[in-house]
Scaffold this active site. Structure first.
Site, PDB file in Angstrom:
ATOM      1  N   PRO A 275       0.799  -1.233   0.000  1.00  0.00           N
ATOM      2  CG  PRO A 275      -0.079  -1.068   2.135  1.00  0.00           C
ATOM      3  CD  PRO A 275       0.594  -2.024   1.206  1.00  0.00           C
ATOM      4  CG  ASN A 276      -0.113   4.519   1.359  1.00  0.00           C
ATOM      5  OD1 ASN A 276      -0.946   5.262   0.856  1.00  0.00           O
ATOM      6  ND2 ASN A 276      -0.289   3.929   2.541  1.00  0.00           N
TER       7      ASN A 276
ATOM      8  NE  ARG B  39       4.580   6.925   0.802  1.00  0.00           N
ATOM      9  CZ  ARG B  39       4.360   5.987   1.716  1.00  0.00           C
ATOM     10  NH1 ARG B  39       3.644   6.269   2.791  1.00  0.00           N
ATOM     11  NH2 ARG B  39       4.844   4.779   1.562  1.00  0.00           N
TER      12      ARG B  39
ATOM     13  CE1 TYR C 246       8.674   4.486   3.205  1.00  0.00           C
ATOM     14  CE2 TYR C 246       7.619   6.627   3.436  1.00  0.00           C
ATOM     15  CZ  TYR C 246       7.788   5.328   3.863  1.00  0.00           C
ATOM     16  OH  TYR C 246       7.080   4.876   4.938  1.00  0.00           O
TER      17      TYR C 246
ATOM     18  CG  ASN D 275       8.186  -2.518   0.308  1.00  0.00           C
ATOM     19  OD1 ASN D 275       7.686  -2.576   1.427  1.00  0.00           O
ATOM     20  ND2 ASN D 275       8.787  -1.428  -0.156  1.00  0.00           N
TER      21      ASN D 275
ATOM     22  CB  ALA E  21       1.035   0.208   5.848  1.00  0.00           C
TER      23      ALA E  21
ATOM     24  CD  GLU F  88       9.750  -8.399   5.867  1.00  0.00           C
ATOM     25  OE1 GLU F  88      10.365  -9.336   6.455  1.00  0.00           O
ATOM     26  OE2 GLU F  88       9.085  -7.556   6.484  1.00  0.00           O
TER      27      GLU F  88
ATOM     28  CG  HIS G 222      10.876  -3.238   4.750  1.00  0.00           C
ATOM     29  ND1 HIS G 222       9.530  -3.007   4.698  1.00  0.00           N
ATOM     30  CD2 HIS G 222      11.013  -4.442   5.369  1.00  0.00           C
ATOM     31  CE1 HIS G 222       8.882  -4.018   5.258  1.00  0.00           C
ATOM     32  NE2 HIS G 222       9.758  -4.909   5.667  1.00  0.00           N
TER      33      HIS G 222
ATOM     34  NE  ARG H 292      10.005   5.141   8.782  1.00  0.00           N
ATOM     35  CZ  ARG H 292       9.088   5.019   7.845  1.00  0.00           C
ATOM     36  NH1 ARG H 292       9.173   4.028   6.970  1.00  0.00           N
ATOM     37  NH2 ARG H 292       8.070   5.865   7.768  1.00  0.00           N
TER      38      ARG H 292
END
Lengths: 146, 146, 146, 146, 146, 146, 146, 146, 146, 146, 146, 146
Positions: free
Chosen positions: A10-11, A18, A23, A74, A77, A98, A100, A107
């Protein structure tokens, strides 16, 4: 030829637009381009999917088992909230890597716990776009060892 | 030519002999051989150190800043207990890449928390010997971006 | 004449070079110089040791009992992880004063808990180099009260 | 000449009478006398206030900003419960030094957490009356660095 | 003849001198003497090592595997903080018996958790010097069952 | 005509002077002016009180029941520590509206828990001065529904 | 003219029918009518969306950035579980106002934690339908300040 | 004749008017009447104070030591938040009896922890007005045993 | 005739193929066949839905109220993460029976907490396919008692 | 001659029949035989009791004080739940030695906490039948030191 | 005439003999004598039972409902562990008064939580034998109010 | 013919008389009648035991292994506190079905955790008397599969 499915959570469709301090400024299309190039250099083919829907990602993984030799995901969220994606990863034999973009361990507290990591083959995080490229390398290697 | 320091943490000298179901049957010398080969293929040089002493590792990192362009470290048991190594990593500008042979997130609760990850450039874990090889790739790439 | 041992913990050899926004730009030699001067003005002698090894610090404290009237220690990273140093402090009658350059209570959660404080005579933190100077004053006063 | 406000928190008016095994046998007046003398030797002036009221202490700090160069405060019981005093400390630019007679880290669990420490300039605790005297030294030094 | 390695952890060199209310007045040499005598009566030989260094203890265990039939260890302070020693214990097939002079479950909260116990063969604590003697008995018995 | 009591908690008298990055540059008098104007436009009257004393605020609420149709309160620091104010709010039938200038959920952990919210009619936070103006609107509406 | 997007989260389509003691007897259509009227009185236009799908809400927010000046969202159940919606809110510059019909801080423990609040502009809760109307007021005001 | 001080904490002045389902319909004056009568029957004298101010209660206790043989206190809301009152209780030799009208252990989680109980002589709760009367009996008995 | 809706949650479409040691070798179609047969024997009709989408399940429940007398749901992964499904269950009067194939209390920590159980009529788990059959029995019985 | 009471807790009557992978194949009678033999070799007499009742064990300990010089107890399941047995152990002067067949620190989280250990003289666990034999040795030694 | 059942929990038969620094030197018989006398003075009759068995106490309470007007219980160790006794107390209408000799809130952490308090009428603790006598007074008063 | 043992835990003898809003108005005899009838219809025989004693239940289970094909148990209060019953259930091969009249997941926090569930074959709760009847069905089915 190793066939790899790359799933963007998502996103990630907003990438490059953003929160660029976290990112980076590269958008998803550019990242996909780089991934394709790296895959090619490793004699692998790659297919991309981005979804904001937990259920869609569950289904992609469920169906990938037959068509792909490895999955690079990835989960964004959903990394921190989705038992459903975790269960899908557990359900398939295909090795799942996985990745990121950001270093999730640097974070917020809640981002430092991944529900996916314990059932993934392995995890790569914090290297920006390179996380995906290393993920492709890992996918090719792991697919060979399956 | 990128110069990389590879640090192996405590008990890794026993690799290939102990708990082979978790850590595999390859011994440290063989892993180092593979790392050297990969580094060479990327036009990088590499130096190896293994230590069971927290203080030694703190000092290696402190001195590495001047001599190396990147550090690849498998802190092993100290991953979960050493604030001193964390502080050493924070103290140097050299990019530090954390690697693990096993998937630490699939093991005991206390192994799922790394004190090093939040201050490392990035983390790679779960791919066996490949974790080191991907770490070398990341090191070369990150050194170039410094 | 009061004899004081000053112990600097791990990574303090890098002082003035690393993370200068947290630890300031003064290096260890300069701090030691200021400490000596303050000690002198209080008619006290002072000896310095820096170590990155937990075991070394344990031994310094164990042996200090006979030679020194007070110990001023900045345990740095070991503040938060070393039961061994704590036990060494408990084991000696010599008053031990704990000092920190930075305000550890204004930093990461794990830095806000000192394993040493409960067994030290007292704690001074947050005043930069002055933390050591106040520590020397406290040492002289406490040695007198022993 | 450096002007310092010394604030004594709740129950400190009972000093020398209550729990003398923890807080010693010196009463508040005697402590204030020693503080004055030390201040004088450092060319500083000092003003004293004791209050059992959280609100009073909040107001003292709020008003001190204009009249004093530094504040030395022993918040006593409010150390562990008062966000209002913490906010007052945050609100003023005047350096605030937190002091404690006893070693709060060697006492009950709830006394080991100070709400004030993270926003104070620094903390001194465990040295009995000397905690105040070291606090005055710190205040003079910090006021000079403001 | 059963060969046993006895490892004494940090600060145990101070035994008989420090905190005698907790650890008793017998010094380490005397304890070693009693251990030797008991071993002898059981037709076992014994070798002693004391170290304040975590890394040394890790190495002793790693090397012991070839030379000894059993290890009796009092990890002292490292009981509660050392994953490295735990990993060393896991890495060897030699049975490891954990002993403590004091009853660690009757002391501070943090001393009631042993990182070593879950991977040791068994644990004996609270019997003073007898903990070691019972440990030797256990070692001889366990070595026979290996 | 709806009669509203507006209570400002501790340190709000310093508004516009302290931590202006969090609380803005508007002082309390100016805020009160805006509140009065908004109240007037809604045919409501308003009375203001600021206090740094928990006990004073408890008493204001206890007495307000007879004189006012609604209470708008910014409990500031007492939000997180005062059961006494919470009990006072529970004790009166008058609707109580809790407001905050800053977004308390985006700040320190301890500020993210309000003891007042569970017994207030409702909560408004994060809009700066507008939090009070929206609070007045809510007060008028809730008073009408009582 | 300020353009506002109003997002209603999961189960809000059942409003007025389910658990009327908590959520009231007004249905969603009636609420939307009141919102439109209030918006109109403030010279604002408003568009409504209700969805039971987390992914849909993520997408609405992602796309809203270009078309709307402010977003008023009642994330309902997703308030407490959706990092994906939180990330979408963080990703857009458009001010987002979080509203709730009921006082979530007076309900079950798990409902007292909002994942959205820390990244929203501000939060309004507990006023029934009025929460939305105050949200519209806040949206118009915040849009003007962007 | 035994002299007893009865202290009523915050909001108890509202007794009989507020939340009568929890605290009953008897007002404070009536309760004081009953207490006086019971005291009289036990040949004891009694003095009453009610305050909403933490600091006032701290002072009452500090001063009571000289004038009274026992203290009966209902700290109300401060039961759960005041270390200052706890410290005052610790500071005096006079036996302090803690009483509560309601059964605090049958209420909200935060009301089930009393900061006062560990330093009070004993605690009586849940019997309504009778809690005070039993408290007077206890006070007379304890004063006799001092 | 009792009308029952059976909802199968995420990944249950993979039944019989994935993790057969946990979930058994029977596929979903076979289970549905057995359920139909049991329903028939109890004079009940049954309708099946499987979905990997949280939002879909929310909607199924919302709409079921009018058409069905009882719901039997295996929320699978959403058991542990979905407040939205919980709220949907709370919103309908239709009795909802929660079933699980495996014994969730014998699995990972996070699987031992169901968000659905507190609002379901009752829960049946651990009996494999029989969990569904017992669920149908319960549904018929509960529907009769509504 | 030292008189020892050996208490076997709940379910130990099933030994050798149940969960033989954890508790071994030796039944209780055989264990008792070995214990008797070891006791005899140490010039001690021994009496055995097994009970599944917490209250019985409480009573055995209460009465043992007069008749026995030491108690060896395997509290089994009551280790983790019985404050009553703990209190009985505290109440007697007779030294109590706690033993366990299995290594309780290598099992479920709840088994790693013993309520008995903090009040026992010492603890021995993980050596199978040998735990009892070492316990008898300890009992004889401790009885001698009483 | 009010009929009261007094229940003494586990280990209370050892009163006066064990841990006299905590529980005093008075034995159970003497306490019962004082209770009888106080009951008599209040025109009440009293019956005593002591048991070390949780199940016995459960049964006593279950049967008491018909024969007694009130129960005074000192559940001793079962205070902190017995849900069964808690449920028995909930099951009867007879008022149950919980008493403790020592101040349980001034002892170990685990003793500060009573499972019985939330369902008892009220609690009295810390007054030694007087706790029982006040309990009798409370019982008579509560029985009258039933 | 399947032979089933039904065990009713503590306080269940009071069923139908106590807390009828939670447990219903049916008494234990009536429930046993219904159970017998259901068992008969399934060609099974059933034997009933109720006990308030943890130890009795431990023994019933231990002995049941030889005589019964399945056990249906409602451990009531012991569900949440008895490791001894849990161990007894683990010790037998006979399938054990756990049942509860009320929905324990909708009650107090401490009732939502069952120590028995992880070792039972399966769990059924919330259906009142039907929980037992479904339990009998499950027992017959599971016995057949053993």
């Amino acid at each position: 030829m190793v066939k790899i499915l790359v799933i963007h959570g998502p996103n990630l469709n907003l990438l490059g637009k953003r929160e660029t301090d976290i990112y980076g400024k590269t958008d998803l299309q550019t990242i996909n381009g780089k991934i394709s190039k790296r895959a090619e250099s490793l004699k692998a083919s790659v297919e991309f999917h981005q979804s904001n829907h937990e259920g869609d990602i569950v289904e992609m993984i469920g169906k990938a088992a037959k068509k792909f030799d490895a999955i690079v995901i990835n989960p964004a969220a959903y990394t921190h909230t989705s038992v459903a994606i975790r269960d899908a990863v557990s359900a398939v034999d295909t090795p799942v890597i996985e990745v990121h973009l950001s270093n999730i361990y640097a974070r917020e507290e809640f981002r430092q716990k991944s529900l996916i990591s314990p059932v993934a083959k392995g995890t790569i995080c914090g290297f920006g776009t390179d996380s995906y490229l290393l993920g492709i390398e890992a996918a090719v290697s792991m697919a060979g060892k399956k």
